[in-house]
Design an enzyme around this catalytic site. Sequence first.
Site, PDB file in Angstrom:
ATOM      1  N   ARG A  56       0.857  -1.203   0.000  1.00 27.36           N
ATOM      2  CA  ARG A  56       0.000   0.000   0.000  1.00 27.36           C
ATOM      3  C   ARG A  56       0.889   1.248   0.000  1.00 27.36           C
ATOM      4  NH1 ARG A  56      -1.897   2.672   4.013  1.00 27.36           N
ATOM      5  NH2 ARG A  56      -1.936   0.960   5.499  1.00 27.36           N
ATOM      6  N   TYR A 109     -16.402  14.442 -16.473  1.00 26.21           N
ATOM      7  CA  TYR A 109     -16.903  13.082 -16.226  1.00 26.21           C
ATOM      8  C   TYR A 109     -17.868  13.088 -15.024  1.00 26.21           C
ATOM      9  CZ  TYR A 109     -16.530   8.080 -15.013  1.00 26.21           C
ATOM     10  OH  TYR A 109     -16.782   6.779 -14.696  1.00 26.21           O
ATOM     11  N   ASP A 179      -7.796  15.959 -16.466  1.00 28.34           N
ATOM     12  CA  ASP A 179      -8.054  14.559 -16.779  1.00 28.34           C
ATOM     13  C   ASP A 179      -7.671  14.385 -18.246  1.00 28.34           C
ATOM     14  OD1 ASP A 179      -9.237  12.173 -17.652  1.00 28.34           O
ATOM     15  OD2 ASP A 179     -10.876  12.312 -16.201  1.00 28.34           O
ATOM     16  N   LYS A 204      -8.765   2.855 -19.825  1.00 28.80           N
ATOM     17  CA  LYS A 204      -9.164   3.133 -21.211  1.00 28.80           C
ATOM     18  C   LYS A 204      -8.029   2.742 -22.173  1.00 28.80           C
ATOM     19  CE  LYS A 204     -12.956   4.926 -19.449  1.00 28.80           C
ATOM     20  NZ  LYS A 204     -13.037   4.415 -18.081  1.00 28.80           N
TER      21      LYS A 204
HETATM   22  N1  PLP Z   1     -12.147  10.104 -16.469  1.00 28.44           N
HETATM   23  C1  PLP Z   1     -12.851   9.868 -17.581  1.00 28.44           C
HETATM   24  C2  PLP Z   1     -12.852  10.900 -18.678  1.00 28.44           C
HETATM   25  C3  PLP Z   1     -13.602   8.686 -17.707  1.00 28.44           C
HETATM   26  O1  PLP Z   1     -14.325   8.482 -18.811  1.00 28.44           O
HETATM   27  C4  PLP Z   1     -13.581   7.748 -16.651  1.00 28.44           C
HETATM   28  C5  PLP Z   1     -14.330   6.488 -16.736  1.00 28.44           C
HETATM   29  O2  PLP Z   1     -15.141   6.278 -17.618  1.00 28.44           O
HETATM   30  C6  PLP Z   1     -12.846   8.057 -15.503  1.00 28.44           C
HETATM   31  C7  PLP Z   1     -12.121   9.233 -15.455  1.00 28.44           C
HETATM   32  C8  PLP Z   1     -12.838   7.145 -14.311  1.00 28.44           C
HETATM   33  O3  PLP Z   1     -11.972   6.093 -14.501  1.00 28.44           O
HETATM   34  P1  PLP Z   1     -12.161   4.661 -13.806  1.00 28.44           P
HETATM   35  O4  PLP Z   1     -13.397   4.057 -14.378  1.00 28.44           O
HETATM   36  O5  PLP Z   1     -10.899   3.955 -14.148  1.00 28.44           O
HETATM   37  O6  PLP Z   1     -12.305   4.911 -12.346  1.00 28.44           O
END
Ligand code: PLP
Length: 386
Positions: A56, A109, A179, A204
Amino acid sequence: MTYTDEEICTQFGENPSQYEGAVSPPIYQTSLFTFNSFREFTEAQKLERENYVYSRGVNPTVNILERKLAALERGETCKCFSSGMGAISATLHTLLQNGDHVLLINNIYGPTIQLAEYLTKFGISYSFAEESFANWEDQIQDNTKLIYAESPGTMLMKTIDLQAIAETAKAKGITTVIDNTWSTPIFQKPLTLGFDLSIHSLTKYIGGHSDVVGGAVIGDHALVDAIFQYGYQLNGAVLGAHDAYLINRGLRTLPIRLRQHQENALQVIEYLQTKEEVVAIHHPSLETADKPYIKKQMSGFSGLLSFEIKHDDFAIISRFIDALSLFKIGVSWGGYESLVSSPLKDDNKQQLLEQGISPGLIRLSIGLEGATLQINDLEKAFQQLS
Ligand code: PLP
């Protein structure tokens, strides 16, 4: 020494001589690390960010991935998490405190917005700058501590001028976070444009095979080490060694996969442009003439796009989506497989309109099957509309 992105994805941060010459680094599937003496143990504990003590904290397999991601983003250091939301949550929890304001720029998101809403119970406020992006600076408050951006943004893939935002924020002492999942560091390197932190859902394109969930935050030591100490170690969203191995494996082919996602997406867009039922297509490749900064900040375009059809009835959208077979119905994106989804449900049309999202919006994650197959599949669905 500078490395190309391809070198970083394939070789950087690995040292086969440390593990019997194995070309694929071992998976350090261990929760803890043992020591030869109690003194060694207590010394190591003084700096858990750098020493292998407990998983961790830091783990060698995860560390290979972290070194590669930091190098790709041109950042000093990286910390990986068990999900993108783990990385986002740890970052906001660490950098914000009671009385602070966070400005969310562009379409963000959904769960990140929910997190900002959740943080209001700790006295942290938030607001948006999206539709009126031209006047975004007016949204900065005296207590704005953090700017959190997405570019391209969620659902409509709109872009924003990252360098302009970073410059304004820096002058006002505001930390900037982006992001960067849509572009990956192959197509966009926000730290080189002045952003302080770049966050990824590794689930992704970087993982790329829809078999693993992970996240990362990259930036300078001061910020990332603080996030490690508080948001990471105390919230505990730890990336396991086996998942880090899978993501590392995905990373090796990221540049070549992205080129193919891009090529397929551009062909699908050309096809969509011929369809009379399509009233809008959302992908940053279509914005380059109007927004000169795109060329400066992006070196390519990935395969996530959306388009709007004339119809906004749930039954018709369902008929279109159900007629697809190559495109699978599901959440997430960025894997080898083509996916389709829509924000429309049978009871949220009004809500979407209030958010500026057309109920006829369909999102495609363009996979690696090839544009001919993808277009043939879409053609079947369009025939259902006529
Ligand atoms: N940021 C974006 C633009 C996303 O589309 C997503 C998930 O779909 C996330 C963050 C969150 O990622 P995670 O699903 O790996 O927690």
